[in-house]
Design an enzyme around this catalytic site. Structure first.
Site, PDB file in Angstrom:
ATOM      1  CD  GLU A 107      -4.516  49.738  19.931  1.00 18.66           C
ATOM      2  OE1 GLU A 107      -4.866  50.214  18.832  1.00 18.66           O
ATOM      3  OE2 GLU A 107      -5.294  49.198  20.720  1.00 18.66           O
ATOM      4  CG  HIS A 127      -9.534  51.473  22.990  1.00 20.96           C
ATOM      5  ND1 HIS A 127     -10.572  52.382  22.935  1.00 20.96           N
ATOM      6  CD2 HIS A 127      -9.635  50.715  21.875  1.00 20.96           C
ATOM      7  CE1 HIS A 127     -11.277  52.169  21.846  1.00 20.96           C
ATOM      8  NE2 HIS A 127     -10.741  51.170  21.180  1.00 20.96           N
ATOM      9  NE  ARG A 151      -6.719  44.932  20.493  1.00 25.04           N
ATOM     10  CZ  ARG A 151      -7.590  45.736  19.922  1.00 25.04           C
ATOM     11  NH1 ARG A 151      -7.755  45.732  18.635  1.00 25.04           N
ATOM     12  NH2 ARG A 151      -8.299  46.563  20.656  1.00 25.04           N
ATOM     13  CG  ASN A 182      -6.392  42.564  16.310  1.00 24.43           C
ATOM     14  OD1 ASN A 182      -7.274  41.868  16.807  1.00 24.43           O
ATOM     15  ND2 ASN A 182      -6.467  43.875  16.258  1.00 24.43           N
ATOM     16  NE  ARG A 225     -17.768  49.213  19.346  1.00 22.92           N
ATOM     17  CZ  ARG A 225     -16.490  49.217  19.658  1.00 22.92           C
ATOM     18  NH1 ARG A 225     -16.051  49.827  20.741  1.00 22.92           N
ATOM     19  NH2 ARG A 225     -15.626  48.588  18.901  1.00 22.92           N
ATOM     20  CG  HIS A 252      -7.878  54.850  21.558  1.00 21.37           C
ATOM     21  ND1 HIS A 252      -6.690  54.228  21.255  1.00 21.37           N
ATOM     22  CD2 HIS A 252      -8.761  54.393  20.632  1.00 21.37           C
ATOM     23  CE1 HIS A 252      -6.841  53.441  20.199  1.00 21.37           C
ATOM     24  NE2 HIS A 252      -8.099  53.524  19.811  1.00 21.37           N
ATOM     25  CG  LEU A 253     -10.715  60.787  20.508  1.00 17.06           C
ATOM     26  CD1 LEU A 253     -10.889  62.260  20.203  1.00 17.06           C
ATOM     27  CD2 LEU A 253     -11.839  60.286  21.415  1.00 17.06           C
TER      28      LEU A 253
HETATM   29  P1  AMP Z   1      -8.586  53.797  14.166  1.00 19.86           P
HETATM   30  O1  AMP Z   1      -9.712  53.018  14.740  1.00 19.86           O
HETATM   31  O2  AMP Z   1      -7.658  54.386  15.158  1.00 19.86           O
HETATM   32  O3  AMP Z   1      -7.879  53.085  13.034  1.00 19.86           O
HETATM   33  O4  AMP Z   1      -9.274  55.088  13.457  1.00 19.86           O
HETATM   34  C1  AMP Z   1     -10.036  54.955  12.281  1.00 19.86           C
HETATM   35  C2  AMP Z   1     -10.838  56.218  12.093  1.00 19.86           C
HETATM   36  O5  AMP Z   1      -9.963  57.360  12.079  1.00 19.86           O
HETATM   37  C3  AMP Z   1     -11.528  56.292  10.728  1.00 19.86           C
HETATM   38  O6  AMP Z   1     -12.783  55.654  10.746  1.00 19.86           O
HETATM   39  C4  AMP Z   1     -11.685  57.785  10.526  1.00 19.86           C
HETATM   40  O7  AMP Z   1     -12.902  58.201  11.135  1.00 19.86           O
HETATM   41  C5  AMP Z   1     -10.552  58.401  11.314  1.00 19.86           C
HETATM   42  N1  AMP Z   1      -9.525  59.012  10.469  1.00 19.86           N
HETATM   43  C6  AMP Z   1      -8.485  58.403   9.865  1.00 19.86           C
HETATM   44  N2  AMP Z   1      -7.757  59.293   9.162  1.00 19.86           N
HETATM   45  C7  AMP Z   1      -8.348  60.495   9.324  1.00 19.86           C
HETATM   46  C8  AMP Z   1      -8.081  61.829   8.849  1.00 19.86           C
HETATM   47  N3  AMP Z   1      -7.034  62.079   8.053  1.00 19.86           N
HETATM   48  N4  AMP Z   1      -8.922  62.808   9.233  1.00 19.86           N
HETATM   49  C9  AMP Z   1      -9.965  62.531  10.049  1.00 19.86           C
HETATM   50  N5  AMP Z   1     -10.265  61.322  10.516  1.00 19.86           N
HETATM   51  C10 AMP Z   1      -9.471  60.310  10.157  1.00 19.86           C
END
Ligand code: AMP
Length: 406
Positions: free
Chosen positions: A385, A181, A92, A8, A242, A209-210
Site C-alpha cells: 500500500e 482497503h 493515507r 499513515n 472485528r 485482502h486478508l
Molecule cells: P497485515 O494487517 O496485512 O499487516 O497482517 C497482519 C496479520 O498477518 C497478523 O496479525 C497475522 O495474523 C498475519 N500474519 C503475518 N505473518 C504471518 C505468517 N507468517 N503466518 C500466518 N499469518 C501471518
C-alpha cells in the site's frame, strides 16, 4: 533519487516510510518508522534505515513532537527530509465518502472536506487530519496528497452500494457501502492481468485482502462491482478482532438485554470480536499454534473465519459470472498456506484447481498456486500500500508542479 514520504497517522501513532515511487514492489523502503503511544506517559520513536532499527523511548505529547524526533533521527543518518529529495508527502486517509474517487492535492479546502467526513469515520479521519496538519506545517513547500482507502470503490454499482433500508434515511445520513482497503485491492488487482498475460479490460477477478483487517472485492474488467466492507470497515469477513457481517438485530438485543451502551458495543464488535473474540488471539501464527495444541476455541474461530471467507468467494463468483483469477494478499493471505488451501478446498467443480505444492512455496514475489490449466487461476500477490500511495502521490505532485502550483 526522488522519494515520497508516506504517512499513515492513527490516533496515537504515525507510521511512515520514505519510498522510491519508481521502485519495484519488492524493494525495501529507504526508511521506515513508527511513532507510537502519542499522548501516553511513555512513547517510542523507531526509525529503520538500511535494515537497522534506531529506537528512542520518551514521552511524546503530540504527533508533531513525535514526527520532529523521527525527522531528527533520520537526519542523524543522512536520510532526513532535507537530506534526500522528497517530491511529495502521501497521506493515507481512511474515509473519502462519496466525495473522492481519486487522490487529491491537499489544499485548505480539501482538508475541510476531509473534516466534513469525520461523522463517517469518527475514529480514523480525525487522526488522519492531525497527521496532515502537522506534516503540512513541517514541510510546507512540498505537495501533500491525500490517498483515500475508499476511492477505488467509489463507483460500485448501486445494487451493491446501497443497503435495503429506508432510502430517505440512507440518503440523509450517507448510509451506503463505501468499502475500504481500496489502495491494496487496486494495487493487487492491477498485477493480475500481467500474470495472466491478458488485457485488463477483459479480466474478471476476486481479490482477498486478508490481514488483521480483511476484505474481499469482486472486480469486473478493472472496475470493482462489490466489496465486503461497508459504511465502516466492520462489515464482511470475520477478521482479527472485528466481527464482520452479523445480524444487525444483535445490536438491539445487546442494548436491551445486556444494557450495553453504543460505545461498549462498538468496542466489542471492533476490538473484542472476530478470531480474537473466540480464540483469545488475533495473530494467525498464534492461532495456528493453538490449533496444533488441540485448542477447541482456536479451531472454532478458524472454522468460522474460513466459512465466512468461502461464502464471499462463492457469492462473488456468482456476481461476476466468469472468474479468471482469485488472489490472496496481506499478512494472512500472503503467509498462511492453510488459510489459502482451506478457503479453496474441493472447488474443482467450479473450475478452481488448487496446486497444493505450489501453495507451499514461500516467496516475496507474485506467484500462481493453481495448476497451469485451472480455468480459474489462483495467485498470491504481495500487497504494498505504501508503494501504491507513493506512486499516486508522485503523479499528483508532478501535475501540481506542471500547473505551477509548486
Ligand atoms: P497485515 O494487517 O496485512 O499487516 O497482517 C497482519 C496479520 O498477518 C497478523 O496479525 C497475522 O495474523 C498475519 N500474519 C503475518 N505473518 C504471518 C505468517 N507468517 N503466518 C500466518 N499469518 C501471518
Amino acid at each position: 533519487m526522488a522519494y515520497v514520504l508516506v504517512l499513515n497517522s492513527g490516533s496515537s501513532s504515525v507510521k511512515f516510510q520514505l519510498v522510491d515511487p519508481a521502485g519495484e514492489a519488492t524493494d525495501a523502503p529507504l526508511v521506515s518508522g513508527l511513532v507510537e503511544q502519542v499522548g501516553e506517559p511513555m512513547g517510542a520513536v523507531s526509525v529503520t534505515v538500511g535494515g537497522q532499527e534506531h529506537r528512542e523511548e520518551l514521552e511524546i505529547p503530540t504527533h508533531s513532537f513525535g514526527l520532529e524526533r523521527a525527522f531528527a533521527i533520520m537526519g542523524e543518518h543522512n536520510v532526513g527530509p532535507t537530506d534526500v529529495e522528497v517530491i511529495a508527502v502521501g497521506h493515507r486517509v481512511v474515509h473519502g465518502g462519496k466525495l473522492f474517487s481519486e487522490p487529491q492535492l491537499i489544499v485548505d479546502e480539501i482538508e475541510s472536506m476531509i473534516e466534513d467526513l469525520i461523522p463517517l469515520a469518527p475514529l480514523h479521519n480525525p487522526a488522519n487530519l492531525d497527521g496532515i496538519r502537522v506534516a503540512r506545517a513541517m514541510l510546507p513547500d512540498i505537495p501533500h496528497v491525500a490517498v483515500f482507502d475508499t476511492a477505488f470503490f467509489n463507483h460500485i454499482p448501486p445494487a451493491a452500494a446501497l443497503y435495503a433500508i429506508n432510502s430517505e434515511v440512507a440518503s440523509q445520513y450517507d448510509v451506503r457501502r463505501y468499502g475500504f482497503h481500496g489502495t491494496s485491492h487496486e494495487f493487487v488487482s492491477q498485477q493480475v492481468p500481467k500474470l495472466l498475460d491478458k488485457d485488463p479490460a477483459t479480466v474478471n477477478q476476486i481479490t482477498l485482502h486478508l490481514g488483521n483487517g480483511a476484505s474481499a472485492a469482486a472486480i469486473r474488467h478493472g472496475r470493482p462491482i462489490d466489496t465486503s466492507m461497508g459504511l465502516t470497515p466492520l462489515a464482511g469477513l470475520a477478521m482479527g478482532t472485528r466481527c464482520g457481517d452479523i445480524d444487525p438485530g444483535i445490536i438491539f438485543h445487546l442494548v436491551r438485554q445486556a444494557g450495553m451502551s453504543i460505545d461498549e458495543i462498538d468496542n466489542l464488535l471492533n476490538k473484542q470480536s472476530g478470531v480474537k473474540g473466540i480464540a483469545g488471539v488475533n495473530d494467525f501464527r498464534l492461532l495456528r499454534q493453538r490449533i496444533e495444541e488441540q485448542d477447541q476455541d482456536a479451531w472454532l474461530a478458524y472454522n468460522i473465519y474460513i466459512h465466512q471467507l468461502r461464502r464471499f468467494i462463492g457469492s462473488y463468483m456468482i456476481a461476476l459470472g466468469r472468474v479468471d483469477a482469485i488472489t490472496f494478499t496481506a499478512g494472512v493471505g500472503e503467509n498462511d498456506t492453510e488459510v489459502r488451501q482451506d478457503a479453496l478446498y474441493n472447488l474443482d467443480m467450479y473450475g478452481i484447481h488448487f496446486d497444493k505444492e505450489a501453495n507451499l512455496v514461500r516467496s516475496k514475489e507474485p506467484r500462481m498456486i493453481s495448476t497451469a490449466d485451472s480455468p480459474v487461476k489462483v495467485f498470491v500477490v504481495p500487497t504494498n500500500e505504501e508503494l501504491a500511495i507513493a506512486q499516486k502521490s508522485a503523479a499528483v505532485a508532478a501535475q501540481a508542479r506542471a500547473e505551477g502550483l509548486y
